[in-house]
Scaffold this active site. Structure first.
Site, short mmCIF file in Angstrom:
data_model
loop_
_atom_site.label_atom_id
_atom_site.label_comp_id
_atom_site.label_asym_id
_atom_site.label_seq_id
_atom_site.Cartn_x
_atom_site.Cartn_y
_atom_site.Cartn_z
NE ARG A 57 -4.14 -1.54 0.40
CZ ARG A 57 -4.35 -2.60 -0.39
NH1 ARG A 57 -3.62 -3.01 -1.10
NH2 ARG A 57 -5.45 -3.17 -0.18
CG ASP B 144 0.73 -1.88 -8.86
OD1 ASP B 144 -0.04 -2.90 -7.83
OD2 ASP B 144 0.02 -1.47 -9.69
CD GLU C 294 -3.47 3.60 -5.08
OE1 GLU C 294 -4.53 2.78 -5.17
OE2 GLU C 294 -2.30 2.93 -4.60
CG HIS D 274 -3.79 -0.44 -6.54
ND1 HIS D 274 -4.25 0.07 -5.33
CD2 HIS D 274 -3.87 -1.69 -6.35
CE1 HIS D 274 -4.22 -0.74 -4.38
NE2 HIS D 274 -4.15 -2.03 -4.70
#
Ligand code: 8YV
Length: 314
Positions: A233, A257, A262, A280
């Site tokens: 995360r 990622d 986000e 992600h």
């Protein structure tokens, strides 16, 4: 017999929405994210959430549904769910582990190699015509045989380690306690781990104990030849410290990622030439997302059939 009433969050593909609507009375969470936009008589009928995404799932949401008894999470990470509050109300929580482990580990390894060998830059070198006009792309960094550190040796961290072992990479790992491994080196400090490895992969579960576990100090320990890979995360990394470490070449590069905020991530990332950025998408394959949706539904159906939950976390 009437169907149980549930609230669904975010969008589902038809392969999920069709069976979900066949089994349940599905009420989509309004785009506002405000439960008050669902009529009170409906809210009082809701017994479960088909929760998806990474928005906060806290008391301000849960307590608008007096008969809520289950939150079935779509995803292995459930860090945005206030599990303590759910537990205090007797609300069960499930997630979708295992079915996505291979995808996440595959992408982590792919990101590590792609970043270390600058595969995206090299592809752009070809498509821009530079190869024809300016010759060979610049030399990059070898992967096989380099030392890999895994911060967090859960299902996903272990799968990444097993993959990198196939590249003859010595494996070091940090975890809260030593694990049974095929000779991997355990360290009890992330700083110590970072100082000993070439590639540092972040695979810890997000939570209060791991927030910013990749700190400025850890990045300094990883060093100017070191590379960071994050598939956990965004909050497990001090993002300001990471951006500064990349800008100042405190570390060589990073493959990410996951991020704060986000999908509207820090615009400073866009100006860097030593990052590989992914949206992600570690579990984002058709095969895996179908399995995740099925496991989420299986938990919902088990609950309403008074059978044991398949993958409870609370
Ligand atoms: C999400 C993820 O499930 O499983 C997790 O914890 O982070 C992802 O696989 C995906 O982004 C859908 O919300």
């Amino acid at each position: 017999m009437s169907k149980p009433h549930i609230v669904s969050f975010e969008e589902y593909n038809e392969w999920d929405s069709k069976p979900m609507n066949e089994r349940f009375e599905v009420h989509p969470m309004p785009a506002s994210g405000d439960p008050a936009d669902i009529p009170e008589d409906i809210r009082n009928k809701i017994e479960a959430f088909a929760f998806k995404g990474h928005s906060a799932m806290d008391a301000s949401i849960m307590d608008q549904f007096p008969n809520l008894r289950l939150i079935a999470n779509y995803g292995v990470g459930y860090d945005t769910i206030d599990v303590d509050h759910a537990r205090s109300r007797g609300i069960k929580v499930t997630n979708t582990p295992d079915v996505l482990t291979d995808d996440v580990a595959d992408l982590a390894v792919g990101m590590l190699i792609a970043c270390s060998r600058d595969m995206i830059g090299a592809s752009n070198w070809v498509t821009s015509g530079n190869w024809a006009t300016s010759g060979a792309h610049s030399l990059q960094t070898k992967v096989s045989g380099k030392t890999v550190g895994i911060a967090g040796l859960g299902r996903i961290g272990r799968a990444i380690a097993e993959r990198m072992q196939a590249f003859n990479c010595p494996i070091h790992y940090y975890s809260r306690s030593e694990k049974d491994t095929p000779g991997w080196t355990y360290v009890s400090s992330v700083v110590e781990l970072a100082s000993a490895v070439d590639f540092l992969v972040v695979s810890v579960s997000a939570g209060p104990e791991t927030t910013s576990i990749i700190s400025k100090e850890v990045l300094e320990a990883l060093g100017p030849d070191g590379m960071l890979v994050n598939i956990s995360r965004g909050v497990t990394v001090d993002e300001d410290a990471l951006i500064m470490a990349l800008e100042n070449r405190t570390i060589k590069s990073a493959a990410l990622d996951v991020f704060y905020n986000e999908p509207k991530i820090d615009q400073r990332f866009m100006k860097l030439d030593n990052v590989l950025l992914q949206p992600h998408q570690s579990s984002a394959t058709t095969e895996t997302r179908k399995l995740m949706g099925k496991l989420q539904r299986d938990n919902l159906e088990a609950f309403f059939d008074d059978k044991p939950l398949l993958t409870p976390v609370a």
